[in-house]
Design a protein around this motif. Structure first.
Motif, PDB file in Angstrom:
ATOM      1  N   UNK A  22       0.905  -1.052   0.036  1.00  0.00           N
ATOM      2  CA  UNK A  22      -0.187  -0.014  -0.026  1.00  0.00           C
ATOM      3  C   UNK A  22       0.902   1.102  -0.109  1.00  0.00           C
ATOM      4  N   UNK A  23       1.904   1.274  -0.658  1.00  0.00           N
ATOM      5  CA  UNK A  23       2.911   2.144  -0.757  1.00  0.00           C
ATOM      6  C   UNK A  23       2.485   3.244  -1.821  1.00  0.00           C
ATOM      7  N   UNK A  24       2.837   4.393  -1.703  1.00  0.00           N
ATOM      8  CA  UNK A  24       2.997   5.445  -2.749  1.00  0.00           C
ATOM      9  C   UNK A  24       4.356   5.973  -3.126  1.00  0.00           C
ATOM     10  N   UNK A  25       4.693   6.617  -4.208  1.00  0.00           N
ATOM     11  CA  UNK A  25       6.072   7.100  -4.605  1.00  0.00           C
ATOM     12  C   UNK A  25       6.525   7.969  -3.380  1.00  0.00           C
ATOM     13  N   UNK A  26       5.508   8.691  -2.692  1.00  0.00           N
ATOM     14  CA  UNK A  26       5.903   9.479  -1.541  1.00  0.00           C
ATOM     15  C   UNK A  26       6.153   8.647  -0.389  1.00  0.00           C
ATOM     16  N   UNK A  27       5.768   7.589  -0.384  1.00  0.00           N
ATOM     17  CA  UNK A  27       6.140   6.558   0.885  1.00  0.00           C
ATOM     18  C   UNK A  27       7.203   5.693   0.783  1.00  0.00           C
ATOM     19  N   UNK A  28       7.816   5.477  -0.685  1.00  0.00           N
ATOM     20  CA  UNK A  28       8.644   4.469  -0.464  1.00  0.00           C
ATOM     21  C   UNK A  28       9.950   4.762  -1.454  1.00  0.00           C
ATOM     22  N   UNK A  29      11.263   4.787  -0.955  1.00  0.00           N
ATOM     23  CA  UNK A  29      12.343   5.419  -1.435  1.00  0.00           C
ATOM     24  C   UNK A  29      12.791   4.523  -2.809  1.00  0.00           C
ATOM     25  N   UNK A  30      12.378   3.280  -2.757  1.00  0.00           N
ATOM     26  CA  UNK A  30      12.872   2.285  -3.907  1.00  0.00           C
ATOM     27  C   UNK A  30      12.058   2.606  -5.417  1.00  0.00           C
ATOM     28  N   UNK A  31      10.830   3.196  -5.297  1.00  0.00           N
ATOM     29  CA  UNK A  31      10.182   3.211  -6.349  1.00  0.00           C
ATOM     30  C   UNK A  31       9.899   1.857  -7.096  1.00  0.00           C
ATOM     31  N   UNK A  32       9.960   0.895  -6.284  1.00  0.00           N
ATOM     32  CA  UNK A  32       9.456  -0.335  -6.951  1.00  0.00           C
ATOM     33  C   UNK A  32       7.807  -0.515  -6.854  1.00  0.00           C
ATOM     34  N   UNK A  33       7.265  -0.883  -8.085  1.00  0.00           N
ATOM     35  CA  UNK A  33       5.893  -0.508  -8.050  1.00  0.00           C
ATOM     36  C   UNK A  33       5.287  -2.032  -7.459  1.00  0.00           C
ATOM     37  N   UNK A  34       6.040  -3.044  -7.238  1.00  0.00           N
ATOM     38  CA  UNK A  34       5.308  -4.152  -6.604  1.00  0.00           C
ATOM     39  C   UNK A  34       4.890  -3.868  -5.247  1.00  0.00           C
ATOM     40  N   UNK A  35       5.450  -2.742  -4.756  1.00  0.00           N
ATOM     41  CA  UNK A  35       4.953  -2.298  -3.268  1.00  0.00           C
ATOM     42  C   UNK A  35       3.771  -1.415  -3.208  1.00  0.00           C
ATOM     43  N   UNK A  36       3.082  -1.329  -4.524  1.00  0.00           N
ATOM     44  CA  UNK A  36       2.154  -0.307  -4.629  1.00  0.00           C
ATOM     45  C   UNK A  36       0.799  -0.744  -5.238  1.00  0.00           C
ATOM     46  N   UNK A  37       0.469  -2.079  -5.558  1.00  0.00           N
ATOM     47  CA  UNK A  37      -0.613  -2.133  -6.130  1.00  0.00           C
ATOM     48  C   UNK A  37      -1.980  -2.057  -5.714  1.00  0.00           C
ATOM     49  N   UNK A  38      -1.881  -2.173  -4.273  1.00  0.00           N
ATOM     50  CA  UNK A  38      -3.420  -2.056  -3.607  1.00  0.00           C
ATOM     51  C   UNK A  38      -3.478  -0.814  -3.479  1.00  0.00           C
TER      52      UNK A  38
END
Length: 305
Positions: free
Chosen positions: A131-147
């Protein structure tokens, strides 16, 4: 679940991941005999082969996202493939690939549910809330963002797949097995009202009670989608993932989870994500995943009729 028509759809890409190798996941599941094993349960299996999409350029993030254009293209292809199977009354099993593809898959299921006037329940089996967004994760890996993207938080290229923003409501999601959440992500999950059954809850209440709550209020008009990230499982039994987090469900807990889903008779679609054979030991994680999927389709380890 007998006479179920199942379609296997391979999505061989690690475009949204931080480690290479999830692109080999679909083949590893086939090597572990997923299709033939399901057929022993009276399931009719059609292997649609693999989708093709852009290669992984393995570049650093741009404006907070890695490989955004390629991720969007893969997810559009997954969306169309999953939606096509649902439209003809088949149960799609998406063979990942990394978990960014859950966006294409679940947006297709949500679209199908809108068409059919059905309610949607999503079980997200994962060590991570994704449930990450680009503002929350430094990696930018989109597998952490789908939900987050499915719930309308993310770039338009991703949130718009499926034609409705947001594609789903957080209220439709039950996350199970969570044990690794970034601090900012944790606040965001609480703000959005996701129902999360983390490992502490499972330790205290047991898998049976957890699943009873996660599956509560399902009815004949509910489509149940399971998005199964293999890192949900404890890495001792499932080493073949790029993002291992110790302390996951045991074999028995995972079996009970799958059996209780099967008992509902409501399973309508499935993702099997983040299997990374490059990090596995003699394909044992793929074999375990197939064993658990078999339980989703009615194999009980118990002596019950």
């Amino acid at each position: 679940m007998h006479n179920t028509l199942v379609s296997l759809i391979g999505a061989p890409t690690d475009i949204g991941a931080g480690a290479r190798g999830a692109s080999m996941g679909p083949e590893a599941l086939r090597v572990a005999q997923l299709g033939p094993i399901l057929e022993t349960h009276g399931v009719h299996v059609l292997d649609r082969g693999n989708l093709s999409g852009p290669a992984n350029p393995w570049l650093p993030p741009v404006d907070g996202y890695r490989h955004l254009a390629e991720v969007a293209e893969w997810n559009r292809k997954v969306h169309e493939a999953v939606y096509a199977e649902l439209r003809v009354g088949r149960l799609p099993i998406l063979l990942g690939g990394d978990h960014c593809l859950g966006l294409g898959s679940i947006s297709a299921v949500a679209r199908h549910c809108r068409d059919a006037g059905k309610k949607l329940r999503v079980l997200w089996l994962d060590a991570h809330a994704d449930f990450n967004t680009s503002a929350l994760t430094p990696s930018g890996n989109i597998h952490g963002m789908p939900v987050a993207c499915l719930c309308g938080h993310g770039p338009q290229e991703l949130t718009g797949i499926g034609g409705q923003v947001p594609a789903i409501s957080p209220k439709w999601v039950r996350q199970i097995g969570i044990r690794s959440v970034d601090p900012g992500e944790k606040r965001f999950v609480h703000e959005q009202g996701l129902e999360v059954f983390d490992m502490r809850f499972i330790d205290e209440m047991g898998m049976r009670h957890t699943m009873e709550l996660a599956l509560a209020t399902l009815d004949a008009n509910t489509h149940l989608h399971v998005s199964f990230d293999v890192d949900f499982l404890d890495p001792d039994i499932a080493p073949g993932v790029g993002t291992t987090v110790p302390g996951g469900p045991t074999y028995r807990e995972a079996q009970l989870c799958m059996e209780m889903i099967a008992d509902t008779g409501r399973l309508g679609s499935l993702d099997v994500m983040e299997l990374n054979p490059a990090l596995d030991v003699r394909n044992k994680t793929a074999a375990l995943a197939v064993d658990l999927i078999e339980s989703l389709f009615g194999k009980s380890t118990l002596m019950r009729a």
